[in-house]
Design an enzyme around this catalytic site. Sequence first.
Site, short mmCIF file in Angstrom:
data_model
loop_
_atom_site.label_atom_id
_atom_site.label_comp_id
_atom_site.label_asym_id
_atom_site.label_seq_id
_atom_site.Cartn_x
_atom_site.Cartn_y
_atom_site.Cartn_z
N GLU A 278 -3.74 -9.57 3.70
CA GLU A 278 -4.55 -9.26 4.88
C GLU A 278 -5.63 -10.31 5.14
O GLU A 278 -5.96 -10.60 6.29
CB GLU A 278 -5.19 -7.87 4.74
CG GLU A 278 -4.24 -6.71 4.92
CD GLU A 278 -3.47 -6.31 3.66
OE1 GLU A 278 -3.47 -7.09 2.68
OE2 GLU A 278 -2.87 -5.22 3.66
N GLU B 5 0.84 -1.21 0.00
CA GLU B 5 0.00 0.00 0.00
C GLU B 5 0.88 1.26 0.00
O GLU B 5 0.56 2.25 -0.66
CB GLU B 5 -0.95 -0.03 1.20
CG GLU B 5 -2.04 -1.10 1.00
CD GLU B 5 -2.90 -1.32 2.23
OE1 GLU B 5 -2.33 -1.65 3.29
OE2 GLU B 5 -4.13 -1.15 2.14
N1 3HC Z 1 4.42 -7.48 11.70
C1 3HC Z 1 5.13 -7.86 12.80
N2 3HC Z 1 6.01 -8.86 12.79
C2 3HC Z 1 6.20 -9.51 11.63
C3 3HC Z 1 5.51 -9.17 10.46
C4 3HC Z 1 4.58 -8.09 10.52
N3 3HC Z 1 3.90 -7.68 9.44
N4 3HC Z 1 5.89 -10.00 9.47
C5 3HC Z 1 6.82 -10.83 10.00
N5 3HC Z 1 6.99 -10.53 11.31
C6 3HC Z 1 7.94 -11.16 12.23
C7 3HC Z 1 7.64 -12.63 12.48
O1 3HC Z 1 6.69 -12.80 13.51
C8 3HC Z 1 9.00 -13.17 12.83
O2 3HC Z 1 9.24 -12.81 14.17
P1 3HC Z 1 10.13 -13.74 15.13
O3 3HC Z 1 11.47 -13.85 14.47
O4 3HC Z 1 10.12 -13.05 16.42
O5 3HC Z 1 9.40 -15.07 15.18
C9 3HC Z 1 9.95 -12.34 11.96
O6 3HC Z 1 9.20 -11.18 11.59
C10 3HC Z 1 10.40 -13.04 10.70
O7 3HC Z 1 9.25 -13.54 10.02
P2 3HC Z 1 9.25 -14.96 9.30
O8 3HC Z 1 9.84 -15.98 10.21
O9 3HC Z 1 7.88 -15.18 8.79
O10 3HC Z 1 10.29 -14.68 8.12
P3 3HC Z 1 10.24 -15.20 6.63
O11 3HC Z 1 11.47 -14.65 5.99
O12 3HC Z 1 9.99 -16.65 6.60
O13 3HC Z 1 8.97 -14.49 5.96
C11 3HC Z 1 7.48 -12.69 5.39
C12 3HC Z 1 8.93 -13.10 5.80
C13 3HC Z 1 7.13 -13.25 4.01
C14 3HC Z 1 7.45 -11.19 5.34
C15 3HC Z 1 6.47 -13.24 6.43
O14 3HC Z 1 6.93 -12.91 7.72
C16 3HC Z 1 5.10 -12.72 6.31
O15 3HC Z 1 4.32 -13.21 5.51
N6 3HC Z 1 4.73 -11.71 7.13
C17 3HC Z 1 3.39 -11.22 7.22
C18 3HC Z 1 3.05 -10.32 6.06
C19 3HC Z 1 1.66 -9.77 6.20
O16 3HC Z 1 0.71 -10.47 6.49
N7 3HC Z 1 1.52 -8.45 5.99
C20 3HC Z 1 0.25 -7.83 6.07
C21 3HC Z 1 0.07 -7.28 7.45
S1 3HC Z 1 -1.56 -6.62 7.68
C22 3HC Z 1 -1.48 -5.07 6.99
O17 3HC Z 1 -0.49 -4.70 6.41
C23 3HC Z 1 -2.69 -4.24 7.18
C24 3HC Z 1 -2.71 -3.03 6.32
O18 3HC Z 1 -3.45 -3.28 5.16
C25 3HC Z 1 -3.32 -1.88 7.04
#
Ligand code: 3HC
Length: 705
Positions: free
Chosen positions: A130, A110
């Site tokens: 999301e 975004e």
């Molecule tokens: N917020 C907070 N922490 C996050 C995060 C996020 N968006 N994404 C990842 N983390 C944290 C994980 O919990 C993990 O923490 P830890 O080491 O303490 O366990 C650390 O970051 C590393 O994450 P992964 O182990 O998952 O690392 P990978 O390299 O395997 O994957 C990734 C990276 C593809 C970015 C994956 O973490 C992921 O899919 N993250 C979530 C992405 C997501 O859902 N984003 C949308 C959020 S909602 C949003 O944006 C709302 C908006 O529209 C208003």
Amino acid sequence: MTAQASTSVVELRQDGDVLLVSVNNPPVNALGAAVRQGLMAAMEQADASAAVKAVVIVGQGKAFIAGADIREFGKPPVQPFLPDVCNRIEACSTPVVAVIHGAALGGGLEIAMSAHYRLALPGAKLGLPEVSLGLVPGAGGTQRAPRLMGVKAATELMLSGQQIGAKAGLAAGLVDKLEEGSDPVAAGLAYARELLAQGAPLRPVSATPGRLADKAAAQAELDALRADTAKKSRGLFSPLKIIDCVQAALDLPFAEGLKFERAQFLACIDSPQRAGLIHAFFAERETAKIPEARAAQPRAFSKIAIIGGGTMGAGITVSALDAGLVVTMIERDAESIARGQANVEKVYNGLIAKGRMSEEAKAAILARYTPSTRYDDIADVDLVIEAVFEDLEVKKAVFKELDRVCKSGTVLATNTSYLDIDAIAAVTSRPQDVIGLHFFSPANIMKLLEIVVPAKVAPAVVTTAFELAKKMKKVPVRAGVCDGFIGNRILATYKQAADYLMEDGASPYEIDEAVRGFGFAMGPFQVTDLAGGDIGWATRKRRAATRDPKARYVEIADRICENGWFGQKTGRGFYLYPQGARIGQPDPEVLAIVDAERARKGVTPRPFTAEEIMRRYMAAMVNEGAKVVGEGIALRPLDVDVTFISGYGFPRHRGGPMKWADMQGLPKVLADIEAFAKEDALFWKPAPLLQKLVAEGKNFESLNK
Ligand code: 3HC
Ligand code: NAI
């Protein structure tokens, strides 16, 4: 220009006439409050300085920006809000370029869509995931993505939560330019200068309808997606809200559409589904955090052996080959090894038939596979996974052979579902190397891997098992040794509750329907028919001698098996499967057996609502889950949750059985168990841990910390 406005998480650097805005919030540059403040300040600085002719936003480390900071959801919101940050970027008075390397997900994408130009590097991952957290994109994503990509592509991206790469992003209109290379800063600065040289204009996505210009066509696409989503969303809250937001993008001016999106986003934030899904997201990342990780590094492994090429052995072989390992399969004789290889090839042939794999790719994978009937061929493997018949004596014989042939330090694992792994380890001269690796069927597809830790195993063997899970892209859960470990032990208990419900008056069909209504893909009797009724029957016969004579035992399933009705594979079980049908039909003869058994036991059947069925089913699951945690079989309640979501079809949006119990309130769940205990004190004995937590006013979550 100096870098006064830099914060620790958003660093600013003037490079000629370009302001470089670099997000530095490891590990994935999530948009926490400090990052949002930093980005706001950056835009202020860009607008205030005549020296700034363009702005470049990059992420440091492995990602651009992986989205909003998920840990903030459910807490009081802190300003500035993300939609305002996005609008501020779009309103910047000089062109803003987002340089995407790695993940640009959710709020990260975004932010990128609010920039005026988007450059993607190889390895970029673009998505609006999301929905998998029970949300709608809440920072303009539902309004900007359809304008950039068109209704169909944008809505599908949001409904699926899937990620697309740089090239697909370019084709979809999400990205303006691709750049080879791996340095986002250099690529971004060069692109910004190119744009400045061309006199490229500001291009706010919100200012034009973009690909929504043909309103009739867009509406037709959205109507089709709404109909499809209504059919498929199975009680999920956010998918239809996404459709509503895209409708708003079609119908309303941008600012109004944003307001509508914000309202839907906040409604999602308040939904229990959001709480369940976000719990699942973090729980899946927590299960790999085990005590052994501090004590020992994993052992190196590249060559492995699988003993047994049946259902599980073949699936595990595929998983190992897909993880890049070199695999030798051992079977009893020439005929069995040929069948084992055929089982493996069948998986790849299926992919080829669907156009998802080439013959060459299959050949390349199978070049790492060797079939054998001689244990001496696996003397130098680093790790062995045994998947022979579920028979302690057969397994002991295999482990004696492994002990004889394998080099020192080889990890020796068993895929047993129920058997005592300490007893298996004891037949070897190296119990410190023996561990349980309990895969689920089909092993090449199912994500769960229970890593079962016997008494004498070395910590390095446990960490090696977790490393294997990572390589195989499994979700690992650490379990202790007991009959059935975490999953099958709890399954046995709630299956028993379902049997009691059936004998007391609910039909198997009503029970399955109630369980599906809760969100499981299948009910327990459908699962029995799918797995084969004979498997559970064999276990019941094996346990008959040790069963507590005072325990209630329902014989309906035995009567059904005595007819040779083992489920789908025999054409009938609890259901009828005419002509190999995969969806069963209710069987009046089964209902007659149920009636006859009730009459024989003197049970007067009574009706059960779906709600009461689920209260008992879930109470049994939670109570046994609490025993499993209390006894240390599971490390934490979240390990039980992940086991059920990843291995037993538990509806993810409910967060797992222990999270569900927390959301109900533990006093309520305990009160149910105590009430049921008045009917059967032996089966419904409350878990001491559950009683303790209620007495202390705590919940399961308090044990997850
Ligand atoms: N917020 C907070 N922490 C996050 C995060 C996020 N968006 N994404 C990842 N983390 C944290 C994980 O919990 C993990 O923490 P830890 O080491 O303490 O366990 C650390 O970051 C590393 O994450 P992964 O182990 O998952 O690392 P990978 O390299 O395997 O994957 C990734 C990276 C593809 C970015 C994956 O973490 C992921 O899919 N993250 C979530 C992405 C997501 O859902 N984003 C949308 C959020 S909602 C949003 O944006 C709302 C908006 O529209 C208003
Ligand atoms: P299966 O019957 O399909 O396969 C077992 C294979 O082991 C057969 O091909 C047999 O020829 C081979 N075998 C037997 N003795 C052997 C020996 N001494 N040396 C080499 N090969 C030998 O059984 P399945 O379903 O694959 O189960 C295997 C193990 O996996 C069991 O312990 C079972 O409890 C466990 N398991 C099964 C699950 C399932 O859903 N089927 C799920 C999780 C675990």
